[in-house]
Design an enzyme around this catalytic site. Structure first.
Site, PDB file in Angstrom:
ATOM      1  N   ASN A   9       4.877  34.209  11.370  1.00 15.59           N
ATOM      2  CA  ASN A   9       5.267  34.182   9.962  1.00 15.59           C
ATOM      3  C   ASN A   9       6.210  35.359   9.748  1.00 15.59           C
ATOM      4  O   ASN A   9       5.785  36.500   9.685  1.00 15.59           O
ATOM      5  CB  ASN A   9       4.022  34.304   9.072  1.00 15.59           C
ATOM      6  CG  ASN A   9       4.388  34.481   7.605  1.00 15.59           C
ATOM      7  OD1 ASN A   9       5.540  34.253   7.217  1.00 15.59           O
ATOM      8  ND2 ASN A   9       3.430  34.894   6.798  1.00 15.59           N
ATOM      9  N   TRP A  10       7.474  35.055   9.642  1.00 19.82           N
ATOM     10  CA  TRP A  10       8.480  36.125   9.570  1.00 19.82           C
ATOM     11  C   TRP A  10       8.568  36.760   8.189  1.00 19.82           C
ATOM     12  O   TRP A  10       9.283  37.739   8.008  1.00 19.82           O
ATOM     13  CB  TRP A  10       9.866  35.581   9.950  1.00 19.82           C
ATOM     14  CG  TRP A  10       9.986  35.071  11.338  1.00 19.82           C
ATOM     15  CD1 TRP A  10       9.010  34.995  12.297  1.00 19.82           C
ATOM     16  CD2 TRP A  10      11.172  34.574  11.946  1.00 19.82           C
ATOM     17  NE1 TRP A  10       9.513  34.470  13.451  1.00 19.82           N
ATOM     18  CE2 TRP A  10      10.855  34.196  13.260  1.00 19.82           C
ATOM     19  CE3 TRP A  10      12.484  34.386  11.498  1.00 19.82           C
ATOM     20  CZ2 TRP A  10      11.794  33.661  14.139  1.00 19.82           C
ATOM     21  CZ3 TRP A  10      13.418  33.854  12.363  1.00 19.82           C
ATOM     22  CH2 TRP A  10      13.070  33.500  13.673  1.00 19.82           C
ATOM     23  N   LYS A  11       7.898  36.151   7.219  1.00 24.71           N
ATOM     24  CA  LYS A  11       7.963  36.651   5.834  1.00 24.71           C
ATOM     25  C   LYS A  11       9.431  36.771   5.407  1.00 24.71           C
ATOM     26  O   LYS A  11      10.247  35.964   5.843  1.00 24.71           O
ATOM     27  CB  LYS A  11       7.191  37.967   5.713  1.00 24.71           C
ATOM     28  CG  LYS A  11       5.769  37.817   6.287  1.00 24.71           C
ATOM     29  CD  LYS A  11       4.851  38.943   5.983  1.00 24.71           C
ATOM     30  CE  LYS A  11       3.483  38.640   6.595  1.00 24.71           C
ATOM     31  NZ  LYS A  11       2.478  39.620   6.265  1.00 24.71           N
ATOM     32  N   HIS A  95      -0.476  31.752   1.331  1.00 23.76           N
ATOM     33  CA  HIS A  95      -0.553  33.083   1.942  1.00 23.76           C
ATOM     34  C   HIS A  95      -0.989  34.091   0.873  1.00 23.76           C
ATOM     35  O   HIS A  95      -0.615  33.965  -0.294  1.00 23.76           O
ATOM     36  CB  HIS A  95       0.814  33.466   2.519  1.00 23.76           C
ATOM     37  CG  HIS A  95       0.735  34.671   3.384  1.00 23.76           C
ATOM     38  ND1 HIS A  95       0.703  35.938   2.870  1.00 23.76           N
ATOM     39  CD2 HIS A  95       0.645  34.804   4.733  1.00 23.76           C
ATOM     40  CE1 HIS A  95       0.600  36.817   3.876  1.00 23.76           C
ATOM     41  NE2 HIS A  95       0.565  36.141   5.015  1.00 23.76           N
ATOM     42  N   GLU A  97       0.039  36.907   0.170  1.00 28.10           N
ATOM     43  CA  GLU A  97       1.153  37.539  -0.555  1.00 28.10           C
ATOM     44  C   GLU A  97       1.639  36.635  -1.692  1.00 28.10           C
ATOM     45  O   GLU A  97       2.053  37.113  -2.743  1.00 28.10           O
ATOM     46  CB  GLU A  97       2.290  37.877   0.432  1.00 28.10           C
ATOM     47  CG  GLU A  97       1.904  39.082   1.294  1.00 28.10           C
ATOM     48  CD  GLU A  97       2.521  39.103   2.673  1.00 28.10           C
ATOM     49  OE1 GLU A  97       3.464  38.336   2.934  1.00 28.10           O
ATOM     50  OE2 GLU A  97       2.033  39.887   3.509  1.00 28.10           O
ATOM     51  N   GLU A 167      -7.050  35.066   7.144  1.00 26.25           N
ATOM     52  CA  GLU A 167      -6.317  36.325   7.108  1.00 26.25           C
ATOM     53  C   GLU A 167      -6.965  37.273   6.106  1.00 26.25           C
ATOM     54  O   GLU A 167      -6.690  37.187   4.894  1.00 26.25           O
ATOM     55  CB  GLU A 167      -4.861  36.081   6.671  1.00 26.25           C
ATOM     56  CG  GLU A 167      -4.088  35.204   7.618  1.00 26.25           C
ATOM     57  CD  GLU A 167      -2.599  35.527   7.580  1.00 26.25           C
ATOM     58  OE1 GLU A 167      -2.050  35.784   8.663  1.00 26.25           O
ATOM     59  OE2 GLU A 167      -1.995  35.533   6.490  1.00 26.25           O
ATOM     60  N   GLY A 173      -0.682  43.691   7.708  1.00 22.82           N
ATOM     61  CA  GLY A 173       0.357  44.720   7.665  1.00 22.82           C
ATOM     62  C   GLY A 173      -0.188  46.134   7.622  1.00 22.82           C
ATOM     63  O   GLY A 173       0.541  47.087   7.365  1.00 22.82           O
ATOM     64  N   SER A 213      -2.595  41.929  11.432  1.00 19.60           N
ATOM     65  CA  SER A 213      -2.350  42.968  12.438  1.00 19.60           C
ATOM     66  C   SER A 213      -2.647  42.503  13.864  1.00 19.60           C
ATOM     67  O   SER A 213      -3.191  43.258  14.676  1.00 19.60           O
ATOM     68  CB  SER A 213      -3.138  44.246  12.116  1.00 19.60           C
ATOM     69  OG  SER A 213      -2.666  44.798  10.891  1.00 19.60           O
ATOM     70  N   GLY A 234       2.374  38.290  11.785  1.00 18.49           N
ATOM     71  CA  GLY A 234       3.434  38.771  10.903  1.00 18.49           C
ATOM     72  C   GLY A 234       4.364  39.704  11.662  1.00 18.49           C
ATOM     73  O   GLY A 234       5.208  39.270  12.457  1.00 18.49           O
ATOM     74  N   GLY A 235       4.193  40.992  11.457  1.00 19.94           N
ATOM     75  CA  GLY A 235       5.094  42.010  11.999  1.00 19.94           C
ATOM     76  C   GLY A 235       5.432  41.850  13.475  1.00 19.94           C
ATOM     77  O   GLY A 235       6.600  41.957  13.867  1.00 19.94           O
TER      78      GLY A 235
HETATM   79  P1  13P Z   1       0.773  41.204  10.065  1.00 17.13           P
HETATM   80  O1  13P Z   1       0.616  40.576  11.424  1.00 17.13           O
HETATM   81  O2  13P Z   1       2.051  41.920   9.867  1.00 17.13           O
HETATM   82  O3  13P Z   1      -0.446  42.014   9.709  1.00 17.13           O
HETATM   83  O4  13P Z   1       0.810  39.991   9.006  1.00 17.13           O
HETATM   84  C1  13P Z   1      -0.149  38.999   9.073  1.00 17.13           C
HETATM   85  C2  13P Z   1       0.247  37.889   8.189  1.00 17.13           C
HETATM   86  O5  13P Z   1       0.239  38.017   6.971  1.00 17.13           O
HETATM   87  C3  13P Z   1       0.698  36.640   8.802  1.00 17.13           C
HETATM   88  O6  13P Z   1       0.789  35.627   7.870  1.00 17.13           O
END
Ligand code: 13P
Length: 251
Positions: A9-11, A95, A97, A167, A173, A213, A234-235
């Site tokens: 998930n590149w956000k 998600h 967010e 999640e 993050g 994470s 994510g990251g």
């Molecule tokens: P991180 O891997 O950056 O913690 O993000 C997780 C995430 O929200 C994937 O959707």
């Protein structure tokens, strides 16, 4: 046997040219590695370009959101039909967010899940508790409720197409991941919720990921758990080296 699914998930990261560079690097490094289903979820603007690069391969394409109408006067929104036409296989829905910053409710998530399935797009539904909810002992009731509400009214035959991502919000993050046994326990509750409504076979067929994470050095701990069928990253999905290490967790 459920095939593991690891999605990046590149956000809101990567322009089109950056997206192309990242995908080319990942595809080159993974070759025909086939033990895991790999899905890229770039921003809307890069979906078509990424699709061009992965056409005819085993790599999947996912969006990060959609609206539940197929068309209409909904300025700024993107419809399931639009995503389907450019070749999206998956869509991340609900998600944390989006729930936190854009006010998405469980009812919205449910509408989006049904609209995605109607268009032939597989939802990756995100559920998970905040730190406050965890500390006050609400994790189980919350993830069960989020799961039930997301799936309300979903045609039973379509349920095995759905992926759920557990999640925990406090792990996103933050560098503070859950641990294998804990994530396994929560994912067990999610699977049990699906079982109560749709039966054992459907629950066993559904893939449930962990997200929060996930890094090359902790992926194996999660993948070794019996209930965990993959990861939503994510990251660490923004860098080809670390994403490929995560996908090849078993090597
Ligand atoms: P991180 O891997 O950056 O913690 O993000 C997780 C995430 O929200 C994937 O959707």
């Amino acid at each position: 046997m459920r095939k593991p699914i690891i999605a990046g998930n590149w956000k809101m990261y990567k322009t089109v040219s950056e997206a192309e560079e990242l995908v080319k690097a990942v595809v080159a490094k993974l070759g025909d590695y086939d033990e895991v289903e790999v899905v890229f979820c770039p921003p809307f603007t890069a979906l078509a370009a990424v699709k061009q690069l992965i056409k005819g391969t085993r790599f999947g394409l996912g969006a990060q959101n959609l609206y539940w109408k197929n068309e209409g006067a909904y300025t700024g929104e993107i419809s399931p039909l639009m995503l389907k036409e450019i070749g999206c296989d998956y869509c991340v829905i609900g998600h944390s967010e989006r729930r936190q910053y854009f006010g998405e409710t469980d009812a919205d998530v449910n509408q989006k899940v049904k609209a995605a399935l109607d268009a032939g797009i597989k939802p990756i539904i995100c559920v998970g508790e905040s730190l406050e909810q965890r500390e006050s002992g609400q994790t189980e009731s919350l993830v069960r409720m989020q799961t039930e509400k997301a799936l309300e009214g979903v045609e039973p035959s379509l349920v095995p197409q759905i992926v759920i991502a557990y999640e925990p919000i406090w792990a996103i993050g933050t560098g503070k991941s859950s641990d294998g046994p804990d994530a396994n326990r929560v994912i067990g509750w999610i699977r049990d919720t699906v079982r109560a409504r749709y039966g054992h076979e459907t629950a066993q067929a559904m893939r449930i990921q962990y997200g929060g994470s996930v890094k090359p050095d902790n992926i194996k701990e999660f993948m070794d758990q019996p209930e965990i069928d993959g990861a939503l990253v994510g990251g660490a999905s923004l860098d080809p080296e670390s994403f490929v290490k995560i996908v090849r967790y078993n090597q």
